[in-house]
Each structure stands twice: as structure tokens, then as C-alpha cells.
Design a protein around this motif. Structure first.
Motif, PDB file in Angstrom:
ATOM      1  N   SER A   2       0.822  -1.200   0.000  1.00 23.61           N
ATOM      2  CA  SER A   2       0.000   0.000   0.000  1.00 23.61           C
ATOM      3  C   SER A   2       0.858   1.253   0.000  1.00 23.61           C
ATOM      4  O   SER A   2       1.856   1.332   0.709  1.00 23.61           O
ATOM      5  N   VAL A   6      -5.757   3.174   3.396  1.00 22.77           N
ATOM      6  CA  VAL A   6      -6.704   2.110   3.068  1.00 22.77           C
ATOM      7  C   VAL A   6      -7.938   2.298   3.937  1.00 22.77           C
ATOM      8  O   VAL A   6      -7.845   2.367   5.158  1.00 22.77           O
ATOM      9  N   GLN A   7      -9.077   2.383   3.286  1.00 24.81           N
ATOM     10  CA  GLN A   7     -10.356   2.585   3.944  1.00 24.81           C
ATOM     11  C   GLN A   7     -11.087   1.256   4.038  1.00 24.81           C
ATOM     12  O   GLN A   7     -11.049   0.445   3.114  1.00 24.81           O
ATOM     13  N   VAL A  35      -8.199   4.662  -7.061  1.00 23.76           N
ATOM     14  CA  VAL A  35      -8.304   3.728  -5.942  1.00 23.76           C
ATOM     15  C   VAL A  35      -7.873   2.344  -6.401  1.00 23.76           C
ATOM     16  O   VAL A  35      -7.810   2.054  -7.597  1.00 23.76           O
ATOM     17  N   ARG A  36      -7.614   1.482  -5.413  1.00 27.78           N
ATOM     18  CA  ARG A  36      -7.324   0.068  -5.688  1.00 27.78           C
ATOM     19  C   ARG A  36      -8.153  -0.750  -4.721  1.00 27.78           C
ATOM     20  O   ARG A  36      -8.136  -0.514  -3.513  1.00 27.78           O
ATOM     21  N   VAL A  38      -8.387  -3.527  -2.576  1.00 24.99           N
ATOM     22  CA  VAL A  38      -7.441  -4.443  -1.940  1.00 24.99           C
ATOM     23  C   VAL A  38      -8.094  -5.801  -1.741  1.00 24.99           C
ATOM     24  O   VAL A  38      -7.506  -6.834  -2.054  1.00 24.99           O
ATOM     25  N   ASP A  39      -9.311  -5.801  -1.223  1.00 22.32           N
ATOM     26  CA  ASP A  39     -10.019  -7.052  -0.989  1.00 22.32           C
ATOM     27  C   ASP A  39     -11.495  -6.773  -0.793  1.00 22.32           C
ATOM     28  O   ASP A  39     -11.897  -5.636  -0.518  1.00 22.32           O
ATOM     29  N   LEU A  99     -12.017  -3.317   1.270  1.00 21.29           N
ATOM     30  CA  LEU A  99     -10.791  -2.599   1.623  1.00 21.29           C
ATOM     31  C   LEU A  99     -10.370  -1.843   0.373  1.00 21.29           C
ATOM     32  O   LEU A  99     -10.077  -2.463  -0.656  1.00 21.29           O
ATOM     33  N   ILE A 100     -10.369  -0.518   0.456  1.00 24.68           N
ATOM     34  CA  ILE A 100     -10.076   0.308  -0.707  1.00 24.68           C
ATOM     35  C   ILE A 100      -8.892   1.213  -0.395  1.00 24.68           C
ATOM     36  O   ILE A 100      -8.940   2.005   0.548  1.00 24.68           O
ATOM     37  N   GLU A 101      -7.841   1.071  -1.191  1.00 20.04           N
ATOM     38  CA  GLU A 101      -6.673   1.935  -1.043  1.00 20.04           C
ATOM     39  C   GLU A 101      -6.879   3.181  -1.892  1.00 20.04           C
ATOM     40  O   GLU A 101      -7.199   3.096  -3.076  1.00 20.04           O
ATOM     41  N   HIS A 102      -6.709   4.335  -1.284  1.00 19.81           N
ATOM     42  CA  HIS A 102      -6.852   5.611  -1.985  1.00 19.81           C
ATOM     43  C   HIS A 102      -5.487   5.995  -2.573  1.00 19.81           C
ATOM     44  O   HIS A 102      -4.672   6.646  -1.923  1.00 19.81           O
TER      45      HIS A 102
END
Length: 138
Positions: A2, A6-7, A35-36, A38-39, A99-102
Motif C-alpha cells: 500500500s 486504506v479505507q 483507488v485500488r 485491496v479485498d 478494503l479500498i486503497e486511496h
């Protein structure tokens, strides 16, 4: 690995419609470098109150979120008090945990760390507060 914050999003669904539109939008945002994902984890509350992983729509996802969110209990010595996924999923409810990475915020986070800034609190405005904000800005 990351690079941005991560939200954890926990979305309740009364009548789920898994038509792929949300994943398509997350894919579009990922391709744009915003964004990505993550899961992604889908859980339901069983009749006895426990949470169960729903695997019908996971396609091999959910292991990272389950491991991360099933982590340290607040009762353990030295553990920080944390929220529990079990506290937010309603009785007989279904929830999607993302889980969203900004990615857009990675450079800002690095600049803040470099400046010696420490995150003291993090929250998002509710829908009601966003409506109030819209009226205050107009």
C-alpha cells in the motif's frame, strides 16, 4: 504494498443486487489510478448471531479482509481498542466489506509524514452532514 491510506467500507444490503456494476466502477477507478480494491468480503449474520462468510460472489476474495478484520481483540494486553465487524452487521443482515486503497492520497500522505504530521482522527461526513455542507456552500 500500500502507498495510500486504506479505507474499510462496510455496506449493508437489504436486498442485494450483485450485477457487477460496483466492481466495474472500482475497476475503472483503479485503471485511472484513483483507488485500488485491496479485498472484498461478503458476510451474513447467522441465526445464532455469528458472522458467516458468503462465498457465492467472492471469486477467491476475502482472505485478506477476513484476516485483517478478525485480528487483535481489545482484551489482549497492550492491544488498542478497535471496532468490531460483528458490531456493525445487523441481525440477519448481509454486508459487503471492501478494503479500498486511496492511491490519489499516497503522495499527500508521504508529504504529511515528511512534514512530521501525525493523524489524530479520521472520519467521513454522514449523508446528512454532506447535505448540510451543500447548503452552507451555496
Amino acid at each position: 504494498m500500500s502507498t495510500g491510506p486504506v479505507q474499510v467500507l462496510v455496506l449493508g444490503l437489504d436486498e442485494p443486487h450483485f450485477d457487477g456494476s460496483v466492481l466495474a466502477e472500482l475497476t475503472r477507478l483503479g485503471e485511472a489510478g484513483v483507488v485500488r480494491l485491496v479485498d472484498l468480503l461478503v458476510v451474513s449474520r447467522a441465526d445464532d448471531g455469528t458472522l458467516e462468510i458468503v462465498e457465492a460472489h467472492l471469486e477467491g476474495r476475502g482472505e485478506v479482509a477476513a484476516a485483517l478484520l478478525g485480528g487483535v481483540a481489545a482484551e489482549e494486553p497492550g492491544a488498542a481498542e478497535t471496532w468490531s465487524l460483528a458490531d456493525v452487521v445487523p441481525e440477519q443482515g448481509l454486508a459487503v466489506v471492501a478494503l479500498i486503497e486511496h492511491l490519489w492520497a499516497g503522495p499527500l500522505s508521504a508529504a504529511l509524514r515528511s512534514a512530521g504530521a501525525t493523524l489524530l482522527e479520521e472520519t467521513w461526513l454522514s449523508e446528512e452532514d454532506r447535505a448540510l455542507l451543500a447548503t452552507l456552500e451555496s
